[in-house]
Motif scaffolding. Structure first.
Motif, PDB file in Angstrom:
ATOM      1  N   CYS A   8      33.068  18.210   6.624  1.00 35.93           N
ATOM      2  CA  CYS A   8      34.136  17.229   6.424  1.00 35.93           C
ATOM      3  C   CYS A   8      33.810  16.255   5.296  1.00 35.93           C
ATOM      4  N   GLY A   9      32.745  16.505   4.558  1.00 35.41           N
ATOM      5  CA  GLY A   9      32.366  15.669   3.430  1.00 35.41           C
ATOM      6  C   GLY A   9      31.162  16.251   2.729  1.00 35.41           C
ATOM      7  N   ASP A  15      30.032  15.361   9.009  1.00 40.01           N
ATOM      8  CA  ASP A  15      30.563  16.048  10.181  1.00 40.01           C
ATOM      9  C   ASP A  15      30.824  17.511   9.849  1.00 40.01           C
ATOM     10  N   ALA A  17      33.196  20.607  11.149  1.00 39.01           N
ATOM     11  CA  ALA A  17      34.290  21.065  12.004  1.00 39.01           C
ATOM     12  C   ALA A  17      33.942  22.406  12.642  1.00 39.01           C
ATOM     13  N   GLU A  35      29.816  15.746  15.057  1.00 36.55           N
ATOM     14  CA  GLU A  35      30.669  14.601  14.772  1.00 36.55           C
ATOM     15  C   GLU A  35      29.868  13.322  14.970  1.00 36.55           C
ATOM     16  N   MET A  83      38.238  19.140  16.021  1.00 36.13           N
ATOM     17  CA  MET A  83      38.632  18.045  15.132  1.00 36.13           C
ATOM     18  C   MET A  83      39.707  18.575  14.187  1.00 36.13           C
ATOM     19  N   ARG A  87      40.420  17.696   7.913  1.00 38.38           N
ATOM     20  CA  ARG A  87      39.194  16.982   7.547  1.00 38.38           C
ATOM     21  C   ARG A  87      38.214  17.857   6.765  1.00 38.38           C
ATOM     22  N   ARG A  89      36.381  19.801   4.016  1.00 35.92           N
ATOM     23  CA  ARG A  89      36.346  19.639   2.570  1.00 35.92           C
ATOM     24  C   ARG A  89      35.425  20.619   1.855  1.00 35.92           C
TER      25      ARG A  89
END
Length: 105
Positions: A8-9, A15, A17, A35, A83, A87, A89
Motif C-alpha cells: 500500500c506504499g 501495509d 493488502a 496493517e 483492506m 490502497r 500501490r
C-alpha cells in the motif's frame, strides 16, 4: 522460499493488502495481510503446488471478494479482501525465485 506482496506504499514497513508466501521448507503456502505493522491471521492453501527448481506460473486474480490464486491451470486458494483494493500501490516479489515476467492487467 519466495513471496509476492501487494503493498500500500513504497516506504519500509508499508501495509500489505496481500502477502503470498510459498514456503517449500515447510510445504505450505501462507496468505496474509500486514496493517499498521501488525500481521493478520495467516491462511494456508491446501498442499503445496510448487517444487524447488521447477518453473511455475502463478496468477493472482483480483475479484470483488478477494484475490484468487491460480497455480498452473488450477485455482489454488481464494483470499478475501481485508483492506480496500484501492490502497494497493506496488507489487513486490522477492526471495529465492527467478522471475521471468510480470503482467498487470
Amino acid at each position: 522460499m519466495f513471496h509476492v506482496n501487494l503493498l500500500c506504499g513504497e516506504e519500509q514497513g508499508a501495509d500489505a493488502a496481500l502477502h503470498f508466501n510459498p514456503r517449500l521448507d515447510t510445504s505450505e503456502v501462507v496468505f496474509n495481510t500486514k496493517e499498521q505493522g501488525q500481521w493478520g491471521r495467516e491462511e494456508r492453501g491446501a498442499g503445496i503446488p510448487f517444487r524447488r527448481g521447477e518453473p511455475c506460473e502463478v496468477l493472482l486474480i483480483v475479484t470483488e471478494e478477494g484475490y484468487k490464486a491460480v497455480v498452473g491451470d488450477d485455482e489454488y486458494h481464494h483470499f478475501r479482501h481485508r483492506m480496500p483494493l484501492g490502497r494497493v500501490r506496488l507489487v513486490e516479489v522477492g526471495g529465492d525465485v527467478q522471475l521471468h515476467s510480470v503482467k498487470i492487467f
